[in-house]
Design a protein around this motif. Structure first.
Motif, PDB file in Angstrom:
ATOM      1  N   SER A 146       0.830  -1.195   0.000  1.00 47.58           N
ATOM      2  CA  SER A 146       0.000   0.000   0.000  1.00 47.58           C
ATOM      3  C   SER A 146       0.872   1.255   0.000  1.00 47.58           C
ATOM      4  O   SER A 146       0.608   2.213  -0.730  1.00 47.58           O
ATOM      5  CB  SER A 146      -0.908  -0.050   1.214  1.00 47.58           C
ATOM      6  OG  SER A 146      -1.387   1.220   1.514  1.00 47.58           O
ATOM      7  N   ARG A 186       2.420   1.769  -3.417  1.00 49.69           N
ATOM      8  CA  ARG A 186       1.456   2.300  -4.381  1.00 49.69           C
ATOM      9  C   ARG A 186       1.160   3.779  -4.149  1.00 49.69           C
ATOM     10  O   ARG A 186       1.070   4.559  -5.092  1.00 49.69           O
ATOM     11  CB  ARG A 186       0.164   1.481  -4.307  1.00 49.69           C
ATOM     12  CG  ARG A 186       0.339   0.144  -5.005  1.00 49.69           C
ATOM     13  CD  ARG A 186      -0.832  -0.779  -4.799  1.00 49.69           C
ATOM     14  NE  ARG A 186      -0.509  -2.075  -5.364  1.00 49.69           N
ATOM     15  CZ  ARG A 186      -1.196  -2.637  -6.359  1.00 49.69           C
ATOM     16  NH1 ARG A 186      -2.233  -2.009  -6.870  1.00 49.69           N
ATOM     17  NH2 ARG A 186      -0.844  -3.808  -6.829  1.00 49.69           N
ATOM     18  N   GLN A 187       1.002   4.153  -2.883  1.00 52.69           N
ATOM     19  CA  GLN A 187       0.807   5.571  -2.560  1.00 52.69           C
ATOM     20  C   GLN A 187       1.898   6.431  -3.163  1.00 52.69           C
ATOM     21  O   GLN A 187       1.636   7.435  -3.812  1.00 52.69           O
ATOM     22  CB  GLN A 187       0.905   5.776  -1.048  1.00 52.69           C
ATOM     23  CG  GLN A 187      -0.348   5.584  -0.282  1.00 52.69           C
ATOM     24  CD  GLN A 187      -0.020   5.751   1.191  1.00 52.69           C
ATOM     25  OE1 GLN A 187       0.669   6.704   1.570  1.00 52.69           O
ATOM     26  NE2 GLN A 187      -0.486   4.832   2.003  1.00 52.69           N
ATOM     27  N   ILE A 240       4.064   5.716  -5.504  1.00 50.22           N
ATOM     28  CA  ILE A 240       4.083   5.700  -6.978  1.00 50.22           C
ATOM     29  C   ILE A 240       3.068   6.696  -7.513  1.00 50.22           C
ATOM     30  O   ILE A 240       3.361   7.517  -8.397  1.00 50.22           O
ATOM     31  CB  ILE A 240       3.790   4.278  -7.508  1.00 50.22           C
ATOM     32  CG1 ILE A 240       5.007   3.374  -7.301  1.00 50.22           C
ATOM     33  CG2 ILE A 240       3.431   4.331  -8.995  1.00 50.22           C
ATOM     34  CD1 ILE A 240       4.813   1.967  -7.788  1.00 50.22           C
ATOM     35  N   LEU A 241       1.855   6.665  -6.949  1.00 51.37           N
ATOM     36  CA  LEU A 241       0.803   7.576  -7.412  1.00 51.37           C
ATOM     37  C   LEU A 241       1.216   9.027  -7.206  1.00 51.37           C
ATOM     38  O   LEU A 241       1.008   9.882  -8.062  1.00 51.37           O
ATOM     39  CB  LEU A 241      -0.511   7.289  -6.690  1.00 51.37           C
ATOM     40  CG  LEU A 241      -1.225   6.017  -7.139  1.00 51.37           C
ATOM     41  CD1 LEU A 241      -2.501   5.800  -6.346  1.00 51.37           C
ATOM     42  CD2 LEU A 241      -1.526   6.072  -8.629  1.00 51.37           C
ATOM     43  N   ARG A 242       1.816   9.285  -6.045  1.00 48.34           N
ATOM     44  CA  ARG A 242       2.227  10.658  -5.757  1.00 48.34           C
ATOM     45  C   ARG A 242       3.225  11.131  -6.813  1.00 48.34           C
ATOM     46  O   ARG A 242       3.108  12.231  -7.352  1.00 48.34           O
ATOM     47  CB  ARG A 242       2.843  10.726  -4.354  1.00 48.34           C
ATOM     48  CG  ARG A 242       2.865  12.138  -3.792  1.00 48.34           C
ATOM     49  CD  ARG A 242       3.336  12.127  -2.343  1.00 48.34           C
ATOM     50  NE  ARG A 242       2.518  11.273  -1.483  1.00 48.34           N
ATOM     51  CZ  ARG A 242       3.011  10.341  -0.658  1.00 48.34           C
ATOM     52  NH1 ARG A 242       4.313  10.137  -0.582  1.00 48.34           N
ATOM     53  NH2 ARG A 242       2.213   9.623   0.096  1.00 48.34           N
ATOM     54  N   VAL A 253       1.506  11.894 -10.132  1.00 47.91           N
ATOM     55  CA  VAL A 253       0.853  13.216 -10.120  1.00 47.91           C
ATOM     56  C   VAL A 253       1.892  14.311 -10.318  1.00 47.91           C
ATOM     57  O   VAL A 253       1.749  15.185 -11.184  1.00 47.91           O
ATOM     58  CB  VAL A 253       0.085  13.424  -8.803  1.00 47.91           C
ATOM     59  CG1 VAL A 253      -0.406  14.863  -8.709  1.00 47.91           C
ATOM     60  CG2 VAL A 253      -1.074  12.457  -8.709  1.00 47.91           C
ATOM     61  N   ILE A 254       2.953  14.225  -9.543  1.00 44.73           N
ATOM     62  CA  ILE A 254       3.956  15.291  -9.625  1.00 44.73           C
ATOM     63  C   ILE A 254       4.581  15.324 -11.021  1.00 44.73           C
ATOM     64  O   ILE A 254       4.745  16.383 -11.618  1.00 44.73           O
ATOM     65  CB  ILE A 254       5.029  15.102  -8.524  1.00 44.73           C
ATOM     66  CG1 ILE A 254       4.391  15.375  -7.166  1.00 44.73           C
ATOM     67  CG2 ILE A 254       6.211  16.027  -8.754  1.00 44.73           C
ATOM     68  CD1 ILE A 254       5.259  15.025  -5.984  1.00 44.73           C
ATOM     69  N   ILE A 294       3.297  14.399 -13.857  1.00 51.70           N
ATOM     70  CA  ILE A 294       2.364  14.966 -14.842  1.00 51.70           C
ATOM     71  C   ILE A 294       2.410  16.492 -14.790  1.00 51.70           C
ATOM     72  O   ILE A 294       2.495  17.171 -15.820  1.00 51.70           O
ATOM     73  CB  ILE A 294       0.929  14.450 -14.584  1.00 51.70           C
ATOM     74  CG1 ILE A 294       0.794  13.012 -15.086  1.00 51.70           C
ATOM     75  CG2 ILE A 294      -0.106  15.337 -15.291  1.00 51.70           C
ATOM     76  CD1 ILE A 294      -0.551  12.383 -14.806  1.00 51.70           C
ATOM     77  N   PHE A 295       2.391  17.044 -13.581  1.00 54.68           N
ATOM     78  CA  PHE A 295       2.420  18.507 -13.457  1.00 54.68           C
ATOM     79  C   PHE A 295       3.749  19.084 -13.951  1.00 54.68           C
ATOM     80  O   PHE A 295       3.771  20.148 -14.566  1.00 54.68           O
ATOM     81  CB  PHE A 295       2.134  18.933 -12.013  1.00 54.68           C
ATOM     82  CG  PHE A 295       0.662  18.999 -11.736  1.00 54.68           C
ATOM     83  CD1 PHE A 295      -0.049  20.153 -12.043  1.00 54.68           C
ATOM     84  CD2 PHE A 295      -0.018  17.925 -11.202  1.00 54.68           C
ATOM     85  CE1 PHE A 295      -1.408  20.222 -11.820  1.00 54.68           C
ATOM     86  CE2 PHE A 295      -1.377  17.983 -10.961  1.00 54.68           C
ATOM     87  CZ  PHE A 295      -2.078  19.133 -11.265  1.00 54.68           C
ATOM     88  N   ILE A 315       3.623  19.183 -17.726  1.00 51.44           N
ATOM     89  CA  ILE A 315       2.800  20.299 -18.213  1.00 51.44           C
ATOM     90  C   ILE A 315       3.544  21.620 -18.022  1.00 51.44           C
ATOM     91  O   ILE A 315       3.569  22.474 -18.917  1.00 51.44           O
ATOM     92  CB  ILE A 315       1.443  20.324 -17.477  1.00 51.44           C
ATOM     93  CG1 ILE A 315       0.598  19.130 -17.917  1.00 51.44           C
ATOM     94  CG2 ILE A 315       0.696  21.618 -17.770  1.00 51.44           C
ATOM     95  CD1 ILE A 315      -0.707  18.994 -17.176  1.00 51.44           C
ATOM     96  N   ALA A 316       4.176  21.781 -16.858  1.00 49.53           N
ATOM     97  CA  ALA A 316       4.886  23.036 -16.597  1.00 49.53           C
ATOM     98  C   ALA A 316       6.036  23.220 -17.581  1.00 49.53           C
ATOM     99  O   ALA A 316       6.252  24.319 -18.094  1.00 49.53           O
ATOM    100  CB  ALA A 316       5.407  23.047 -15.164  1.00 49.53           C
ATOM    101  N   ARG A 332       6.267  22.012 -20.611  1.00 46.75           N
ATOM    102  CA  ARG A 332       5.703  22.311 -21.930  1.00 46.75           C
ATOM    103  C   ARG A 332       5.278  23.791 -21.999  1.00 46.75           C
ATOM    104  O   ARG A 332       5.578  24.488 -22.968  1.00 46.75           O
ATOM    105  CB  ARG A 332       4.521  21.386 -22.173  1.00 46.75           C
ATOM    106  CG  ARG A 332       3.693  21.710 -23.377  1.00 46.75           C
ATOM    107  CD  ARG A 332       4.431  21.413 -24.659  1.00 46.75           C
ATOM    108  NE  ARG A 332       3.583  21.707 -25.804  1.00 46.75           N
ATOM    109  CZ  ARG A 332       3.990  21.716 -27.049  1.00 46.75           C
ATOM    110  NH1 ARG A 332       5.245  21.446 -27.326  1.00 46.75           N
ATOM    111  NH2 ARG A 332       3.170  21.987 -28.028  1.00 46.75           N
ATOM    112  N   THR A 333       4.577  24.243 -20.962  1.00 48.24           N
ATOM    113  CA  THR A 333       4.151  25.646 -20.960  1.00 48.24           C
ATOM    114  C   THR A 333       5.354  26.570 -20.953  1.00 48.24           C
ATOM    115  O   THR A 333       5.389  27.574 -21.664  1.00 48.24           O
ATOM    116  CB  THR A 333       3.268  25.934 -19.729  1.00 48.24           C
ATOM    117  OG1 THR A 333       2.399  24.837 -19.532  1.00 48.24           O
ATOM    118  CG2 THR A 333       2.444  27.181 -19.929  1.00 48.24           C
ATOM    119  N   GLY A 334       6.334  26.211 -20.149  1.00 47.21           N
ATOM    120  CA  GLY A 334       7.540  27.026 -20.101  1.00 47.21           C
ATOM    121  C   GLY A 334       8.215  27.092 -21.456  1.00 47.21           C
ATOM    122  O   GLY A 334       8.667  28.147 -21.893  1.00 47.21           O
TER     123      GLY A 334
END
Lengths: 616, 485
Positions: free
Chosen positions: A6, A9-10, A12-14, A17-18, A20-21, A24-25, A27-29
């Motif tokens: 558990s 997995r927590q 890994i998910l965290r 999320v980070i 992915i952000f 995106i940051a 790419r925008t930059g």
């Protein structure tokens, strides 16, 4: 699930999320800080390009009189977003700019689809309406100055041609020259000299601020360009003559072409029926266009350069010339004519006249039989293997007179006419034919087809004794020393100058000696008119009437060809028209008003295919 | 009875960080919407109700009232009524499909809205909440185990039923959001060998349009060999394996060119070689008893089958405009005024912002050129007017909120609260990924809003409820036993 799993997995998910952000940051930059192309594209988005339309070049005649002028008119535009929607009085604006309420409502609805883009409400708004419009304040509406064509003499519809709005193809082929809403020459002179008449539109670049309001000129107008007006063109046309020709041809179908032999300049080119060039301008253009398109007499068909007419007896001139050049004919040689030329059981008829005739008199009297002998001698010449080779030689000569090919004039829609050759006859007679089969060519009938321009050119060749200048419609272009060089080069026919004299004398005799020929009505005292009538049979109705002439005999000033469809004898319809035009051109006066009346009131019957014009 | 009725202060236990993040996001959204409402220099009536920002402010008030109501309600109700809510949610979205157009007017080709006069509601936004509740309720059952096939099918059914209806509504974009629940299932112990293929399928689906089959196959061979080497070591053998595949493909190609009339295509050669190689590898694995190779080989074969199938699905299932948008995203069709137009203008707007942006209400691109500027493309306004600084700020807020929700889930002892928090986090993550992704050209254009920032009453209220239920569940006494009592 164990606690350890558990926890894995927590985390890994965290991290997912980070990451992915972070992606995106990054790419925008990249878009905002590194890649500069988007800033450049943004600048283009914010600028508004306002077109400054260039006035189209004007056209004057050979004496400096205006044929085509440019008149100011305005496009009424709207930017939907800037409109004052509450206080807007539709009816009042409709009255101010002469527009129906339905149209206004419809156009505004369309404008709403592209609220930020300028939208064209109405074109061809007159100057008066524009001044009225300026007195009121309509936010969001504005006018753009353009020019439209105006024709002070209302002549030469087909000759001058008309303008139309560009289509996708024009824009693609124009190499960036054209954009939506531009006009382009569609026919005649407008099309041929589009490049000079057009000018170059200017542009004014405006910048808008964050509220969409126009802030100022972009970079203080550094990149603005001024419109360059189109060039003025001096035409070779004589408007007085052109107007008179159109007046005489009114109600008849056919064409008049007159050329100055010493330069190839076209003095008159009237195709009848014609149309008022003003009809092709302005908001009624579409309706008028459709009306003319459906007219069975085809007013938009420029018969002067596009029709394919049998030349009739005028072609005998060519026949005689070829005979002389080929050595199968001498001017003194006489052939008998007993009401025609018999071959086998058939007979080529002829009108009654003295017999036998020599070449000069045969031309003057327009003897059919004489030229049948000549034509047969040409193509059955022993020099050649057979008739087929003889015909090919003959075709070569005929082509050298400008028949069966384009003259390369400045009419882009000029047609070539038709001269049948060996290949053609082999095809339709499956190879078995002889000089009798094609005998009708000897008097300009049969499969021959030529344009009135080619016929006028023949008159010019004979007038010049053997050469011509390519007929053209433009004398000078503003800002240029000369026109295209091809118009300054002598084009020689295949016949030497010395052989022309007997032919010219025959033409002179026909018009100047009473009773000696068919053209005596063309006599102008002191001007030594030379002429040749023609009467062409055709399957559609009455004979076509044609007349070919030049004057004076020495140092000719004008060569003219008149063709009146279904006009009867050459001497009855075409001859007086040509004669009157020659008189006007040479003497500036008309001394035979009764002839004018006679031409205008000529009994004239059109075959069925030209009737029902008024059918709605 | 619950503690709520015993004069416990309203905000007791409420996670302040999450609430502050939420409020900051809503305020950022309002700022951007205010800016885009004023495209017209002539408008002076700031408070006119016809403007987006005033409407949105009104909706924000409604949302706040909703949030307070949620905080007031007992947390047990969510557990108790989860299935009823789910049923209502499904019926609501099903209603838009069957009701006549007068009550459910189609917009942009999708029949997904209820219309009451000028008032429009998109029920799918609320259905997400009810699905999250139902999933949480089901999976928090005492004897529920995701590793049991029956239970897995059960939860799959709960998620896929509304998804099917939403696809019937022609609103695939909103439906795909439910796919994000795979994250929740993973967190709750779904076998990673189910998750990985599912995610891989999605990725392959997109990539199958981007590359030629030959290149894709080469890429797959390399990736799988690399992963296999990562799992079991033996780097040298793997390198030899790759080299052998490459060499034999070339040999096969050369041989076919010499011996056959027409040479085999490169793709066919590689496929033949790879199949032989897999058989060889399988025998090798069987002898040496290395099971990991079977896994990689299985996945690899699966991928090889998906790639051509993706084409079929693409051609037969998707709508023309969806195809266009996906293709446009993949750069296959580049038509500046067509499907690409939106994305291009969005990129221009964002790109023109620079580091610090043009300033509040000073943007021009977002106002005049970006379509749907107040809804799907609101991120453009952030990018253009506030620059990279603003973007970083908004991204940080969203990222922190999602991480916070996950943390809030983890610290609860009740599985119901944890699963629900994860549901919320995954829905938010998906929305952010797809929405911002499409704004910056990383994702295909799908009409789904950016949480809290996009204009739209349904979405703002729904996201508020979604988040505040999680906050409410988290605020319940940490001691699960007390709640049960």
């Amino acid at each position: 699930m164990s606690n350890n799993d558990s926890y894995v997995r927590q985390s890994i998910l965290r991290w997912i999320v980070i990451s992915i952000f972070v992606i995106i940051a990054c790419r925008t930059g990249y878009l905002q800080l590194i890649d500069t192309q988007y800033k450049r594209m943004a600048a283009n988005n914010v600028l508004r390009y306002e077109v400054q339309y260039a006035p189209r070049g004007e056209v004057v005649d050979r004496n400096g009189e205006f044929i085509v002028q440019s008149k100011e008119c305005y496009d009424l535009m709207v930017v939907w977003r800037d409109m004052d929607k509450q206080g807007f009085d539709t009816m009042r604006l409709c009255n101010v700019v002469d527009i129906s309420k339905e149209k206004m409502v419809r156009e505004l609805k369309n404008a709403r689809m592209t609220p930020r883009a300028p939208y064209l409400i109405k074109n061809y708004v007159s100057q008066e309406a524009k001044l009225r419009f300026e007195e009121h304040n309509y936010p969001g509406f504005y006018t753009i100055k353009r020019t439209v064509r105006q024709y002070p003499r209302k002549i030469g519809g087909n000759l001058l041609g008309s303008l139309g709005e560009v289509n996708d193809k024009d824009i693609k082929n124009g190499g960036g020259e054209y954009k939506m809403g531009d006009y382009i020459g569609r026919s005649g002179l407008e099309r041929a000299y589009e490049k000079y008449l057009r000018g170059k539109d200017g542009v004014k670049i405006l910048e808008r601020d964050a509220h969409g309001a126009i802030k100022a000129s972009y970079m203080d107008g550094m990149y603005d360009t001024l419109p360059i007006p189109g060039k003025r063109i001096t035409s070779t046309i004589d408007v007085r003559l052109q107007a008179f020709a159109e007046e005489l041809m009114r109600g008849k179908i056919g064409a008049v072409v007159a050329i100055e032999p010493s330069s190839g300049e076209i003095l008159v080119m009237a195709s009848s029926p014609t149309f008022d060039p003003d009809d092709m301008v302005g908001s009624d253009r579409g309706n008028n266009y459709m009306r003319m398109l459906n007219d069975v007499q085809k007013p938009m068909f420029n018969r002067a350069v596009q029709a394919k007419y049998p030349p009739g007896s005028t072609f005998k001139l060519v026949q005689g010339l070829i005979g002389l050049q080929e050595g199968v004919l001498t001017p003194a040689h006489a052939y008998p004519c007993h009401g025609g030329y018999s071959y086998g059981k058939k007979k080529m008829g002829c009108h009654p006249h003295a017999s036998p005739l020599d070449l000069r008199n045969a031309v003057a009297q327009s003897c059919n039989a004489y030229f049948c002998y000549v034509f047969r001698d040409i193509i059955e010449n022993r020099k050649y293997k057979d008739v087929k080779e003889g015909l090919d030689k003959w075709v070569e000569y005929v082509n050298s007179f400008g028949y069966g090919r384009k003259l390369d004039s400045d009419f882009l829609d000029e047609q070539r006419g038709y001269v049948p050759d060996t290949e053609f006859y082999n095809r339709i007679y499956r190879g078995s034919w002889n000089s009798y089969t094609v005998l009708s060519l000897s008097i300009g009938q049969g499969e021959l087809g030529c344009t009135p321009l080619q016929m006028a050119n023949l008159a010019a060749i004979v007038a010049n004794r053997g050469y011509y200048y390519i007929p053209h419609i433009v004398k000078a272009i503003e800002g240029q020393d000369s026109i295209d060089r091809r118009f300054y080069e002598k084009q020689y026919s295949g016949v030497d100058a010395k052989y022309f004299e007997p032919i010219v004398e025959g033409m002179w005799k026909g018009a100047n000696v009473a009773g000696a020929g068919t053209s005596y009505r063309a006599y102008l005292p002191g001007w030594d008119v030379c002429g040749k009538t023609g009467t062409a049979q055709n399957p559609n109705g009455r004979d076509h009437s044609t007349f070919l002439s030049f004057a004076p005999k020495d140092n000719p000033k004008i060569a003219i060809s008149v063709y009146v469809e279904h006009g009867g004898f050459g001497a009855s319809a075409a001859l007086p028209i040509a004669s009157l035009l020659e008189e006007l051109y040479l003497t500036d006066t008309i001394t035979r008003p009764q002839m004018v009346e006679q031409v205008k009131n000529l009994p004239y019957y059109l075959p069925r295919r030209y009737q029902n014009v008024t059918k709605k | 009875m619950s503690r709520r009725s015993n004069n416990i202060p309203l905000f007791e236990g409420v996670d302040r960080v999450a609430v502050i993040l939420y409020l900051l996001l809503v305020l950022s959204g309002l700022t951007c919407i205010t800016s885009v409402s004023f495209e017209d220099a002539t408008i002076t009536d700031f408070f006119s109700f016809s403007h987006f920002h005033i409407k949105q402010a009104a909706w924000a008030c409604v949302a706040l009232v909703g949030a307070l109501t949620i905080l007031l309600l007992d947390s047990r109700y969510y557990h108790m009524y989860a299935y009823y809510a789910y049923a209502i949610g499904v019926i609501l979205i099903f209603g838009t499909v069957v009701l006549p157009d007068s009550l459910a007017r189609p917009l942009n080709g999708a029949k997904a809205w209820y219309t009451f006069g000028s008032f429009v509601i998109q029920p799918v936004e609320f259905t997400k909440i009810t699905v999250a509740l139902a999933v949480a309720r089901l999976m928090s059952n005492y004897n529920y185990s995701i590793s049991k096939l029956g239970d897995m099918i059960h939860v799959g059914f709960i998620i896929l039923l509304p998804l099917a209806i939403i696809i019937m509504q022609n609103d695939t974009g909103s439906g795909v959001v439910l796919c994000s629940f795979i994250i929740v299932l993973y967190r709750e112990g779904l076998n990673k060998w189910i998750c990985i293929p599912l995610i891989m399928m999605a990725v392959l689906f997109i990539f199958s349009f981007l590359f030629t089959p030959l290149f894709l196959l080469m890429l797959l061979v390399l990736i799988f060999t690399f992963c296999n080497a990562m799992m079991i070591g033996h780097w040298r053998e793997h390198t030899i394996f790759i080299a052998a595949i490459a060499a034999s493909s070339f040999l096969l190609y050369g041989a076919s060119a010499l011996m056959l009339e027409e040479a085999l295509s490169g793709y066919t050669c590689l496929v033949i070689t790879v199949i032989v190689a897999i058989i060889v590898a399988a025998i090798y694995a069987f002898r040496k008893n290395i099971s990991a190779i079977f896994l990689s080989a299985g996945l690899f074969i699966g991928s090889m089958i998906i790639v051509p199938t993706a084409d079929k699905i693409f051609e037969s299932v998707l709508q023309p405009h969806q195809k266009l948008r996906i293709l446009s995203f993949l750069g296959i069709m580049s038509d500046p005024k067509g499907a690409d137009y939106n994305v291009n203008q969005a990129k221009i707007a964002i790109g023109s912002g620079g580091l610090f942006g043009k300033g509040f209400m000073e943007g021009t691109q977002n106002k005049y050129f970006v379509p749907e500027k107040e809804t799907d493309f609101i991120f453009c306004t952030v990018g253009e007017e506030w620059g990279f600084v603003g973007v970083a700020f908004v991204l940080t807020l969203l990222c922190l909120l999602i991480l916070r929700l996950m943390k809030m889930g983890e610290r609860q002892e009740e599985p119901f609260g944890r699963i629900y928090s994860y549901c919320v986090a995954s829905i938010l993550l998906f929305h952010v990924l797809v929405n911002i992704g499409m704004n910056v050209g990383l994702m295909p254009v799908m009409g789904i809003p950016l949480p809290f920032l996009s204009y739209g009453g349904s979405s703002l209220v729904a996201f508020t409820i979604l988040v505040f239920i999680a906050i409410r569940l988290d605020a319940s006494p940490r001691n699960g036993l007390m709640r049960m009592g």
